[in-house]
Design an enzyme around this catalytic site. Sequence first.
Site, PDB file in Angstrom:
ATOM      1  N   HIS B  34      -6.258  -8.340  52.377  1.00  0.00           N
ATOM      2  CA  HIS B  34      -5.913  -9.647  52.949  1.00  0.00           C
ATOM      3  C   HIS B  34      -6.096 -10.740  51.911  1.00  0.00           C
ATOM      4  CE1 HIS B  34     -10.236  -9.134  53.125  1.00  0.00           C
ATOM      5  NE2 HIS B  34     -10.327 -10.451  53.005  1.00  0.00           N
ATOM      6  N   HIS B 116      -5.906 -15.222  46.371  1.00  0.00           N
ATOM      7  CA  HIS B 116      -6.070 -13.880  45.800  1.00  0.00           C
ATOM      8  C   HIS B 116      -6.249 -12.825  46.872  1.00  0.00           C
ATOM      9  CE1 HIS B 116     -10.236 -14.977  46.690  1.00  0.00           C
ATOM     10  NE2 HIS B 116     -10.493 -13.682  46.688  1.00  0.00           N
TER      11      HIS B 116
END
Lengths: 172, 172
Positions: B34, B116
């Site tokens: 995620h 990220h």
Amino acid sequence: MKYGIVAFPSKTLQDLANSYRKRYDPHYSRITPHMTLKGVFEANDKEIETVAKEVAEIARKSRPFHLNLTKVSSFAPITNTIYFKVESNDELLSLHEALNNESFFGEQPEYSFVPHITIAQKLSSGEHDDILGQIKMGNTSHEETIDRIHLLYQLEDGSWTVYETFRLAGEA
Amino acid sequence: MKYGIVAFPSKTLQDLANSYRKRYDPHYSRITPHMTLKGVFEANDKEIETVAKEVAEIARKSRPFHLNLTKVSSFAPITNTIYFKVESNDELLSLHEALNNESFFGEQPEYSFVPHITIAQKLSSGEHDDILGQIKMGNTSHEETIDRIHLLYQLEDGSWTVYETFRLAGEA
């Protein structure tokens, strides 16, 4: 890609289920505790958009349902799977029926619907009998209301990710 | 209860991330791959209903965003965390800003936003250097569009369950 539809119960109930799953369910890390409403089905990227729209429509028409745990039970001798038995009721049954009838996507279910939350599986017969006895001594009575369902997809490692949640809006 | 807001990328990208996480990320089994959009925050059962409504409103106004992976990078020496770097863009930044500005629920983020997807963490310095070198040799270029975000809550064992998904409807 593989999809499925489930209801995730509250944190309280998931924590209780995980206290058993951690030790007794090899699928523990693939998905958090859940009640399956539509078993695994295959769909491609185009098809799933249609499926998601249909599930949204079903959810819009479906009422939230009462989730009432009454006891621990087992699917043995069919499989050595131990579960929290969820009491059936009209809202739950009609939601399940809508997600599994022939006009909807996917195969018809092979077995009749036994609403449940799995807490142990892939056990040997000896383990099964021992663990079932132990778990039956614990507290398993719990009630709550489920007001949403989740469409999931499976990753290559077997874990499940949520594609979308749908609120049971009860506009039927 | 602990909550967070993330975007789950496509199965393709999650499978790629998991090929590293399986070996190098001790949080591998707690959550699928995620990008965090709002870090952990505490809310009670009443508060989270308000939060969910606000997130729904933010999602309604936010446009889907382009997720473009360009390279593998690391937060060392702050922490030995290795990640797929996601290129920033206006849609992503304004979504992050809306979910983290002072008028919204929860603490302000401690660090500036570095979009990220974590693929390795809690490494020793030696491991970190070895693994970063290895991963940099692999293919990490990937593009896709993210059109939904997920509000999650954490169970006692550390794993995360989806509370609700929100489509980025782009009606702003």
